[in-house]
Design a protein around this motif. Structure first.
Motif, PDB file in Angstrom:
ATOM      1  N   TRP A  18       0.834  -1.202   0.000  1.00 30.57           N
ATOM      2  CA  TRP A  18       0.000   0.000   0.000  1.00 30.57           C
ATOM      3  C   TRP A  18       0.871   1.255   0.000  1.00 30.57           C
ATOM      4  CZ3 TRP A  18      -3.451   3.166  -1.224  1.00 30.57           C
ATOM      5  CH2 TRP A  18      -3.777   4.290  -0.473  1.00 30.57           C
ATOM      6  N   ALA A  19       1.907   1.269   0.838  1.00 28.67           N
ATOM      7  CA  ALA A  19       2.786   2.435   0.912  1.00 28.67           C
ATOM      8  C   ALA A  19       3.494   2.681  -0.429  1.00 28.67           C
ATOM      9  CB  ALA A  19       3.806   2.255   2.035  1.00 28.67           C
ATOM     10  N   ALA A  20       3.955   1.624  -1.059  1.00 27.41           N
ATOM     11  CA  ALA A  20       4.636   1.759  -2.353  1.00 27.41           C
ATOM     12  C   ALA A  20       3.668   2.276  -3.416  1.00 27.41           C
ATOM     13  CB  ALA A  20       5.232   0.425  -2.785  1.00 27.41           C
ATOM     14  N   HIS A  21       2.469   1.743  -3.428  1.00 23.53           N
ATOM     15  CA  HIS A  21       1.463   2.199  -4.397  1.00 23.53           C
ATOM     16  C   HIS A  21       1.142   3.672  -4.162  1.00 23.53           C
ATOM     17  CE1 HIS A  21      -2.031   2.185  -7.040  1.00 23.53           C
ATOM     18  NE2 HIS A  21      -2.641   2.858  -6.066  1.00 23.53           N
ATOM     19  N   ARG A  22       0.895   4.021  -2.918  1.00 26.71           N
ATOM     20  CA  ARG A  22       0.515   5.395  -2.576  1.00 26.71           C
ATOM     21  C   ARG A  22       1.609   6.390  -2.962  1.00 26.71           C
ATOM     22  NH1 ARG A  22       0.229   8.912   2.080  1.00 26.71           N
ATOM     23  NH2 ARG A  22      -1.767   9.994   2.029  1.00 26.71           N
ATOM     24  N   THR A  23       2.851   5.984  -2.822  1.00 28.81           N
ATOM     25  CA  THR A  23       3.974   6.846  -3.186  1.00 28.81           C
ATOM     26  C   THR A  23       3.923   7.223  -4.658  1.00 28.81           C
ATOM     27  OG1 THR A  23       5.381   5.916  -1.470  1.00 28.81           O
ATOM     28  CG2 THR A  23       6.501   6.946  -3.321  1.00 28.81           C
ATOM     29  N   ASN A  24       3.470   6.292  -5.495  1.00 31.13           N
ATOM     30  CA  ASN A  24       3.479   6.503  -6.940  1.00 31.13           C
ATOM     31  C   ASN A  24       2.124   6.851  -7.547  1.00 31.13           C
ATOM     32  OD1 ASN A  24       6.300   5.916  -7.293  1.00 31.13           O
ATOM     33  ND2 ASN A  24       5.765   3.813  -6.776  1.00 31.13           N
ATOM     34  N   CYS A  25       1.103   6.979  -6.732  1.00 24.27           N
ATOM     35  CA  CYS A  25      -0.249   7.230  -7.250  1.00 24.27           C
ATOM     36  C   CYS A  25      -0.765   8.571  -6.716  1.00 24.27           C
ATOM     37  CB  CYS A  25      -1.190   6.092  -6.840  1.00 24.27           C
ATOM     38  SG  CYS A  25      -2.888   6.315  -7.441  1.00 24.27           S
ATOM     39  N   THR A  26      -0.832   9.542  -7.596  1.00 25.31           N
ATOM     40  CA  THR A  26      -1.278  10.875  -7.194  1.00 25.31           C
ATOM     41  C   THR A  26      -2.688  10.838  -6.631  1.00 25.31           C
ATOM     42  OG1 THR A  26       0.104  11.842  -8.907  1.00 25.31           O
ATOM     43  CG2 THR A  26      -1.616  13.245  -8.010  1.00 25.31           C
ATOM     44  N   ASN A  27      -3.562  10.078  -7.253  1.00 26.73           N
ATOM     45  CA  ASN A  27      -4.941  10.009  -6.786  1.00 26.73           C
ATOM     46  C   ASN A  27      -5.005   9.501  -5.342  1.00 26.73           C
ATOM     47  OD1 ASN A  27      -7.747  10.422  -7.576  1.00 26.73           O
ATOM     48  ND2 ASN A  27      -7.955   8.236  -7.202  1.00 26.73           N
ATOM     49  N   CYS A  28      -4.243   8.474  -5.038  1.00 24.08           N
ATOM     50  CA  CYS A  28      -4.258   7.901  -3.683  1.00 24.08           C
ATOM     51  C   CYS A  28      -3.635   8.848  -2.658  1.00 24.08           C
ATOM     52  CB  CYS A  28      -3.532   6.557  -3.657  1.00 24.08           C
ATOM     53  SG  CYS A  28      -4.464   5.239  -4.460  1.00 24.08           S
ATOM     54  N   ARG A  29      -2.705   9.683  -3.098  1.00 20.97           N
ATOM     55  CA  ARG A  29      -2.070  10.635  -2.173  1.00 20.97           C
ATOM     56  C   ARG A  29      -2.953  11.828  -1.900  1.00 20.97           C
ATOM     57  NH1 ARG A  29       2.407  10.146  -5.409  1.00 20.97           N
ATOM     58  NH2 ARG A  29       2.159  12.285  -6.117  1.00 20.97           N
ATOM     59  N   THR A  30      -3.753  12.236  -2.858  1.00 18.99           N
ATOM     60  CA  THR A  30      -4.468  13.504  -2.732  1.00 18.99           C
ATOM     61  C   THR A  30      -5.980  13.377  -2.566  1.00 18.99           C
ATOM     62  OG1 THR A  30      -4.626  13.728  -5.133  1.00 18.99           O
ATOM     63  CG2 THR A  30      -2.711  14.729  -4.059  1.00 18.99           C
ATOM     64  N   ARG A  31      -6.529  12.252  -2.955  1.00 19.69           N
ATOM     65  CA  ARG A  31      -7.986  12.070  -2.885  1.00 19.69           C
ATOM     66  C   ARG A  31      -8.300  10.667  -2.374  1.00 19.69           C
ATOM     67  NH1 ARG A  31      -6.904  14.872  -7.511  1.00 19.69           N
ATOM     68  NH2 ARG A  31      -6.924  13.072  -8.856  1.00 19.69           N
ATOM     69  N   ARG A  32      -9.427  10.180  -2.791  1.00 16.92           N
ATOM     70  CA  ARG A  32      -9.815   8.809  -2.455  1.00 16.92           C
ATOM     71  C   ARG A  32      -8.916   7.840  -3.203  1.00 16.92           C
ATOM     72  NH1 ARG A  32     -15.703   7.375  -2.851  1.00 16.92           N
ATOM     73  NH2 ARG A  32     -15.699   7.057  -0.640  1.00 16.92           N
ATOM     74  N   PRO A  33      -8.690   6.661  -2.629  1.00 11.33           N
ATOM     75  CA  PRO A  33      -7.857   5.678  -3.335  1.00 11.33           C
ATOM     76  C   PRO A  33      -8.457   5.292  -4.692  1.00 11.33           C
ATOM     77  CG  PRO A  33      -8.141   5.036  -1.047  1.00 11.33           C
ATOM     78  CD  PRO A  33      -9.063   6.200  -1.292  1.00 11.33           C
ATOM     79  N   CYS A  34      -7.575   5.069  -5.650  1.00  9.96           N
ATOM     80  CA  CYS A  34      -7.999   4.558  -6.952  1.00  9.96           C
ATOM     81  C   CYS A  34      -8.455   3.101  -6.757  1.00  9.96           C
ATOM     82  CB  CYS A  34      -6.832   4.641  -7.944  1.00  9.96           C
ATOM     83  SG  CYS A  34      -5.469   3.495  -7.600  1.00  9.96           S
ATOM     84  N   PRO A  35      -9.025   2.467  -7.763  1.00 11.82           N
ATOM     85  CA  PRO A  35      -9.488   1.083  -7.597  1.00 11.82           C
ATOM     86  C   PRO A  35      -8.388   0.126  -7.108  1.00 11.82           C
ATOM     87  CG  PRO A  35     -10.474   2.003  -9.547  1.00 11.82           C
ATOM     88  CD  PRO A  35      -9.452   3.016  -9.067  1.00 11.82           C
ATOM     89  N   ALA A  36      -7.204   0.234  -7.680  1.00 12.53           N
ATOM     90  CA  ALA A  36      -6.108  -0.640  -7.235  1.00 12.53           C
ATOM     91  C   ALA A  36      -5.703  -0.306  -5.801  1.00 12.53           C
ATOM     92  CB  ALA A  36      -4.906  -0.507  -8.169  1.00 12.53           C
ATOM     93  N   GLY A  37      -5.634   0.983  -5.492  1.00 16.42           N
ATOM     94  CA  GLY A  37      -5.280   1.403  -4.138  1.00 16.42           C
ATOM     95  C   GLY A  37      -6.327   0.975  -3.119  1.00 16.42           C
ATOM     96  N   ALA A  38      -7.585   1.041  -3.507  1.00 15.36           N
ATOM     97  CA  ALA A  38      -8.657   0.642  -2.597  1.00 15.36           C
ATOM     98  C   ALA A  38      -8.532  -0.839  -2.225  1.00 15.36           C
ATOM     99  CB  ALA A  38     -10.020   0.919  -3.230  1.00 15.36           C
ATOM    100  N   GLN A  39      -8.165  -1.666  -3.199  1.00 11.83           N
ATOM    101  CA  GLN A  39      -7.969  -3.092  -2.910  1.00 11.83           C
ATOM    102  C   GLN A  39      -6.806  -3.289  -1.939  1.00 11.83           C
ATOM    103  OE1 GLN A  39      -7.476  -4.919  -6.743  1.00 11.83           O
ATOM    104  NE2 GLN A  39      -9.669  -5.292  -6.949  1.00 11.83           N
TER     105      GLN A  39
END
Length: 58
Positions: A18-39
């Motif tokens: 999750w931490a690695a994904h969040r580091t590289n996903c603007t949507n997950c860092r700034t808003r609601r998690p993207c579909p992959a981040g939500a999983q």
């Protein structure tokens, strides 16, 4: 039931993923998690709950 060491390892791996994904996903860092981040968040939360429950009730 999973061994505590195995459960802890899976819990920490889920956090790392999750931490690695969040580091590289603007949507997950700034808003609601993207579909992959939500999983990833859901898996992390489920494993965290299971691990903490095991700690309270060994």
């Amino acid at each position: 039931m999973a061994r505590p060491d195995d459960l802890y390892a899976r819990y920490m791996a889920a956090h790392t993923a999750w931490a690695a994904h969040r580091t590289n996903c603007t949507n997950c860092r700034t808003r609601r998690p993207c579909p992959a981040g939500a999983q990833l968040v859901e898996r992390f939360a489920r494993l965290q709950d299971a691990y903490l429950q095991h700690q309270r009730n060994p």
